[in-house]
Design a protein around this motif. Structure first.
Motif, PDB file in Angstrom:
ATOM      1  N   SER A 199       0.819  -1.209   0.000  1.00 35.48           N
ATOM      2  CA  SER A 199       0.000   0.000   0.000  1.00 35.48           C
ATOM      3  C   SER A 199       0.856   1.264   0.000  1.00 35.48           C
ATOM      4  N   ASP A 200       1.919   1.272   0.803  1.00 29.34           N
ATOM      5  CA  ASP A 200       2.781   2.463   0.855  1.00 29.34           C
ATOM      6  C   ASP A 200       3.376   2.755  -0.515  1.00 29.34           C
ATOM      7  N   SER A 201       3.826   1.706  -1.190  1.00 28.54           N
ATOM      8  CA  SER A 201       4.446   1.882  -2.499  1.00 28.54           C
ATOM      9  C   SER A 201       3.444   2.409  -3.518  1.00 28.54           C
ATOM     10  N   SER A 204       2.636   5.991  -2.904  1.00 24.92           N
ATOM     11  CA  SER A 204       3.761   6.853  -3.291  1.00 24.92           C
ATOM     12  C   SER A 204       3.781   7.099  -4.798  1.00 24.92           C
ATOM     13  N   ARG A 218       0.636  14.001   1.184  1.00 19.73           N
ATOM     14  CA  ARG A 218       1.011  13.143   2.307  1.00 19.73           C
ATOM     15  C   ARG A 218       0.229  11.837   2.147  1.00 19.73           C
ATOM     16  N   ASN A 219       0.798  10.752   2.658  1.00 19.64           N
ATOM     17  CA  ASN A 219       0.167   9.445   2.531  1.00 19.64           C
ATOM     18  C   ASN A 219      -0.224   8.898   3.886  1.00 19.64           C
ATOM     19  N   GLU A 220      -1.348   8.158   3.942  1.00 22.72           N
ATOM     20  CA  GLU A 220      -1.805   7.504   5.166  1.00 22.72           C
ATOM     21  C   GLU A 220      -2.263   6.092   4.828  1.00 22.72           C
ATOM     22  N   VAL A 221      -1.677   5.093   5.477  1.00 22.10           N
ATOM     23  CA  VAL A 221      -2.164   3.722   5.389  1.00 22.10           C
ATOM     24  C   VAL A 221      -2.699   3.348   6.763  1.00 22.10           C
TER      25      VAL A 221
END
Length: 278
Positions: A199-201, A204, A218-221
Motif C-alpha cells: 500500500s505504501d508503495s 507513493s 502526504r500518505n496515510e495507510v
C-alpha cells in the motif's frame, strides 16, 4: 465543462449558490456553464387552489441566476416536476454535465439509518461526479462549512478501477488543489501484498503524479473500517473535500447496508466528491 447546481430554494441551497469562493472554485477547474435546477416534488399538486408552484419557483430562482451570471458563468434554469434526485440526475445526464453540486446540512444519527435525502439518493444513483457541499446544520442563516471546494483534497482509494477513475479527476481539480492526502485502509479481507505492490508503495506512485503538478501530498495507510478510518483522517487533516469512487450495489444492498461512499456523505464534516463507475 458544464455543471448542474441543484437547489430547493432553502437557506442551505442559498448558501451554496451565493458563496463566491465556491463559484470561483468551479471556474478554476474549467466549469463555464451552470444549469440551475429546482424540482417541484411530485406530491405537490399543481391543482392546489391559489398556488402556482412552478411560477413561484421561477420567480424565486431569478436572483440565483443573476448571482451566477455575475460570477461569469453562462446559466440555464430548469424548473421541473418529479422526484428530486431522479430529475436532477436526468438533467445532468441529458446535458452531459461534468459535475453535479448539491448542498446538504447532513443528518442526525437516527436519520442516517433510513432512506435519506436528495443528496444521499444522488450518491446512490448518480452517473455524474457529485459534490455534496456541506452546510451548517443548526444555523438560521447557514453558510458553507468549507469554502474552498478543492484546495485541500483527501483522496481515499482501495486501488480498484473505480478508485483509479476518481484519481483521474485530479487532471482538472489540480487547477484549484494545493494539498492532497492519499489514504488507503487495509481490512482483513485484503490479500497479502507483495514487496512490490504494498500500500505504501502504491500510494507513493500516486503522490509522485500529484507532485508533478506542484500539489503537496502526504500518505496515510490505516487498518480497520474504511469509513471510520477515512473520517478519522478527515478530523486530523481538515480537508476541504473528500474525494472517493462510488461503486454501485444491488438494490437490496443499497437500501439496507449502504456503502463507504454513502457513509461519507452522511457523516463527513466537510464536502464529499463522489465519482461513479464509468
Amino acid at each position: 465543462m458544464k455543471a448542474v447546481l441543484a437547489t430547493d430554494l432553502s437557506a442551505a441551497s442559498e448558501a451554496t449558490i451565493e458563496n463566491e469562493t465556491c463559484l470561483e472554485c468551479l471556474g478554476r477547474i474549467g466549469i463555464e456553464e451552470i444549469h440551475l435546477v429546482t424540482v417541484v416534488p411530485s406530491n405537490v399538486h399543481a391543482g392546489m387552489p391559489g398556488i402556482d408552484f412552478e411560477k413561484r419557483r421561477r420567480k424565486s430562482i431569478r436572483k440565483y441566476e443573476r448571482v451566477i451570471e455575475t460570477a461569469g458563468f453562462n446559466v440555464e434554469v430548469h424548473v421541473v416536476r418529479g422526484t428530486p434526485h431522479r430529475r436532477i440526475r436526468g438533467i445532468a445526464e441529458t446535458i452531459g454535465a461534468s459535475l453535479t453540486v448539491v448542498g446538504s446540512r447532513g443528518k442526525s444519527p437516527l436519520e442516517n439509518r433510513v432512506i435519506g435525502s436528495t443528496a444521499r439518493n444522488l450518491a446512490r444513483t448518480t452517473e455524474t461526479p457529485l459534490i455534496v457541499n456541506r452546510i451548517e446544520r443548526e444555523a438560521d442563516e447557514p453558510s458553507v462549512l468549507r469554502q474552498h471546494l478543492f484546495q485541500r483534497i483527501l483522496y481515499a482509494t482501495d486501488f480498484s478501477e473505480n478508485a483509479r477513475e476518481a484519481f483521474e479527476t485530479f487532471s482538472y481539480l489540480r487547477h484549484a488543489t494545493q494539498e492532497a492526502t492519499l489514504v488507503h485502509v487495509e481490512t482483513p479481507k485484503d490479500p497479502e501484498p507483495t514487496a512490490d505492490d504494498g500500500s505504501d508503495s502504491r500510494l507513493s506512485e500516486l503522490a509522485a503524479k500529484l507532485e508533478e503538478w506542484d500539489i503537496e501530498t502526504r500518505n496515510e495507510v490505516r487498518q480497520g473500517d474504511p469509513a471510520d478510518e477515512i473520517l478519522a483522517v478527515e478530523d486530523a487533516v481538515d480537508p476541504t473535500t473528500i474525494l472517493v469512487g462510488s461503486r454501485g450495489h444491488s438494490r437490496l444492498r443499497r437500501l439496507l447496508l449502504g456503502s463507504v461512499s454513502e457513509d461519507l456523505v452522511a457523516r463527513a464534516n466537510g464536502n464529499v466528491m463522489l465519482v461513479p463507475p464509468a
